[in-house]
Design a protein around this motif. Structure first.
Motif, short mmCIF file in Angstrom:
data_model
loop_
_atom_site.label_atom_id
_atom_site.label_comp_id
_atom_site.label_asym_id
_atom_site.label_seq_id
_atom_site.Cartn_x
_atom_site.Cartn_y
_atom_site.Cartn_z
N ASN A 192 0.81 -1.21 0.00
CA ASN A 192 0.00 0.00 0.00
C ASN A 192 0.85 1.26 0.00
OD1 ASN A 192 -2.67 1.06 0.10
ND2 ASN A 192 -3.17 -0.72 1.38
N ARG A 193 1.95 1.21 0.78
CA ARG A 193 2.83 2.38 0.88
C ARG A 193 3.43 2.76 -0.46
NH1 ARG A 193 3.99 0.45 6.02
NH2 ARG A 193 5.71 -0.85 5.33
N ILE A 194 3.62 1.76 -1.35
CA ILE A 194 4.16 2.11 -2.68
C ILE A 194 3.03 2.19 -3.71
CG2 ILE A 194 6.52 1.30 -2.32
CD1 ILE A 194 5.70 -1.33 -3.68
N GLY A 195 1.79 2.36 -3.20
CA GLY A 195 0.66 2.63 -4.09
C GLY A 195 0.07 1.41 -4.76
N VAL A 196 0.44 0.22 -4.29
CA VAL A 196 -0.08 -1.00 -4.91
C VAL A 196 -1.28 -1.51 -4.12
CG1 VAL A 196 0.44 -3.41 -5.48
CG2 VAL A 196 2.13 -1.63 -5.89
N LYS A 197 -2.46 -1.41 -4.74
CA LYS A 197 -3.69 -1.81 -4.04
C LYS A 197 -4.34 -3.04 -4.66
CE LYS A 197 -4.97 2.19 -1.52
NZ LYS A 197 -4.44 3.48 -2.00
N THR A 198 -4.17 -3.20 -5.98
CA THR A 198 -4.83 -4.32 -6.65
C THR A 198 -3.80 -5.34 -7.12
OG1 THR A 198 -4.66 -3.33 -8.85
CG2 THR A 198 -6.60 -2.74 -7.54
N ILE A 199 -4.32 -6.53 -7.43
CA ILE A 199 -3.43 -7.59 -7.91
C ILE A 199 -2.86 -7.20 -9.28
CG2 ILE A 199 -3.28 -10.03 -8.56
CD1 ILE A 199 -5.35 -10.65 -6.41
N GLY A 200 -3.65 -6.47 -10.07
CA GLY A 200 -3.17 -5.98 -11.36
C GLY A 200 -1.94 -5.09 -11.19
N GLN A 201 -2.00 -4.20 -10.19
CA GLN A 201 -0.85 -3.31 -9.93
C GLN A 201 0.35 -4.12 -9.44
OE1 GLN A 201 -3.03 -0.83 -7.21
NE2 GLN A 201 -3.00 0.92 -8.60
N LEU A 202 0.06 -5.14 -8.64
CA LEU A 202 1.14 -6.00 -8.14
C LEU A 202 1.86 -6.67 -9.30
CD1 LEU A 202 2.55 -7.45 -5.73
CD2 LEU A 202 0.69 -9.11 -5.77
N ARG A 203 1.08 -7.06 -10.29
CA ARG A 203 1.64 -7.75 -11.45
C ARG A 203 2.60 -6.85 -12.24
NH1 ARG A 203 -2.99 -10.38 -13.62
NH2 ARG A 203 -3.50 -8.58 -14.88
N ASP A 204 2.39 -5.55 -12.15
CA ASP A 204 3.24 -4.64 -12.91
C ASP A 204 4.60 -4.43 -12.27
OD1 ASP A 204 1.35 -4.32 -14.83
OD2 ASP A 204 0.45 -2.52 -13.94
N LEU A 205 4.77 -4.89 -11.03
CA LEU A 205 6.07 -4.68 -10.37
C LEU A 205 7.10 -5.67 -10.95
CD1 LEU A 205 4.97 -4.30 -6.63
CD2 LEU A 205 5.49 -2.48 -8.27
N PRO A 206 8.33 -5.19 -11.21
CA PRO A 206 9.35 -6.09 -11.76
C PRO A 206 9.71 -7.18 -10.74
CG PRO A 206 10.08 -3.78 -11.76
CD PRO A 206 8.80 -3.82 -11.01
N PRO A 207 9.98 -8.39 -11.21
CA PRO A 207 10.29 -9.50 -10.31
C PRO A 207 11.50 -9.20 -9.41
CG PRO A 207 10.69 -10.11 -12.61
CD PRO A 207 9.96 -8.82 -12.63
#
Ligand code: TTP
Ligand code: MG
Length: 384
Positions: A192-207
């Motif tokens: 949440n602190r880095i603005g990630v709220k949905t699983i879709g947003q999580l998917r956009d983070l680099p591995p």
């Protein structure tokens, strides 16, 4: 697409409503009584409209919903209903993994020829639960456990959600990260602190970023956010009892020492129960005398437990009543096992305290090893 997840709707409350027509359509909560600072185990959907939910103090629930009917937990009854539900599952596949009394995964890969597709089986199961047990369940179907579970939760109550493989990414994208397996409050807060709220947003983070931030767990988040999950459905291996025993170097005549040994054994057995998510309804004391004569004595527990305290106290009572020292071997075994959710419905103050302390100690043990801390009476022995 061959994994089905079935989860009963408002399970304990629905069973009570089914068995008492006066409760149908009204707000009902099952759990510990407010006078003894009990908590809600579950609430009927009518009560949920008022904000009543699981794990909430019953007193708070009554403030939110003054018309709430409060009922005590009747595990015996729910376990029986649960067995009937599991029997329905078993008529379609042996590959069943029960997660709690009211939910299970089914792998129907091998039974499609016999019963039709996963959808057909899922529908049949939902219908039979309604017709034979007068209860409603939500069904989720997907290519793996992760998706099937999210699907059954998607349109509760009485939901039926099928997510084919090519719809997985679209299905996941808008869901809040908190819905995902393996994301607890801490991980959610840090995302949440880095603005990630949905699983879709999580998917956009680099591995690499995920692994840097969450270590090994990052890899799992990477896979789950893509709907990839290779965990198999693991059918129940029935464990009938959990026990531990010790043979003394020399025969022991001192009752105090025998009690200390029992405490140590009870601690170990209880820890194993908690690890396996099991509770026990009976304690068996095993005594072997110097002439190798073997005696076992059993005591039933008033309430299923995974705490060392009640197990030790039952074993110590049996010891006082039946043991004629000296003794060559002592054992403590817990029987009448049942999986149960870890929630404090105990009305007994002492057990509430013991449960809290135990949870804190388990955390320490997980982190620093089994010997980091021992019950006070065991420490006393070390000091002596
Ligand atoms: P859940 O399936 O989580 O809840 P539910 O079946 O009551 O409602 P839903 O329709 O949302 O699935 O849990 C199943 C049963 O487990 C529930 O009826 C009561 C018990 N339980 C507890 O005792 N404590 C808890 O904190 C939770 C969540 C459930
Ligand atoms: Mg449920």
């Amino acid at each position: 697409m061959h994994i089905i997840h079935v989860d009963m709707d408002a399970f304990f409350a629905s069973v009570e409503q089914r068995d008492n027509p006066a409760l149908q359509g009204v707000p009902v909560a099952v759990g510990g009584l407010p006078e003894s600072r009990g908590v809600v185990a579950t609430a009927s959907y009518e009560a949920r409209k008022y904000g009543v939910k699981s794990a909430m103090p019953m007193a708070t629930a009554l403030k939110l919903c003054p018309d709430l009917t409060v009922l005590p937990v009747n595990y015996h009854k729910y376990r029986k209903v649960s067995e009937a539900v599991m029997d329905i599952f078993r008529s379609y596949t042996p590959l069943i993994e029960p997660i709690s009394l009211d939910e299970a995964f089914l792998d129907v890969r091998g039974s499609e020829k016999l019963f039709g597709s996963a959808e057909v089986t899922g529908e049949a199961i939902q219908k039979r639960i309604k017709e034979e047990l007068q209860l409603s369940a939500s069904v989720g179907i997907g290519p793996n456990k992760l998706i099937a579970k999210l699907a059954s939760d998607f349109q509760k109550p009485n939901g039926f959600t099928v997510i084919p493989r090519d719809k997985v990414l679209d299905f996941l994208a808008p869901l809040p990260v908190t819905k995902m397996w393996g994301i607890g409050e801490k991980t959610a807060a840090s995302l949440n602190r880095i603005g990630v709220k949905t699983i879709g947003q999580l998917r956009d983070l680099p591995p690499a970023f995920l692994e840097g931030k969450f270590g090994k767990h990052g890899k799992i988040l990477y896979e789950y956010s893509r709907g990839e999950d290779s965990r198999p459905v693991e059918p129940e291996r029935e464990v009938k009892s959990v026990g531990k025993e010790v043979t003394f170097a020399g025969d022991i005549g001192d009752m105090e020492e025998l009690r200390r040994t029992l405490q140590e054994l009870a601690e170990k057995v209880a820890r194993r129960l908690r690890r396996a998510n099991l509770k026990s309804g009976s304690v068996i004391l095993k005594i072997k005398y110097p002439d190798f004569q073997l005696v076992t004595r059993t005591e039933s527990l008033p309430e299923p437990t995974d705490l060392a305290g009640p197990i030790y106290r039952a074993a110590a009572r049996l010891l006082a009543k039946y043991c004629k020292p000296p003794v060559r071997l002592l054992g403590v075994t817990c029987g009448k096992l049942a999986g149960e959710r870890q929630i404090t419905l105990f009305r007994d103050e002492q057990l509430v305290r013991e449960e809290k302390i135990t949870a804190a100690l388990d955390k320490l043990r997980d982190r620093y090893g089994e010997d980091v801390i021992k019950a006070a009476s065991l420490l006393k022995k070390d000091r002596q």
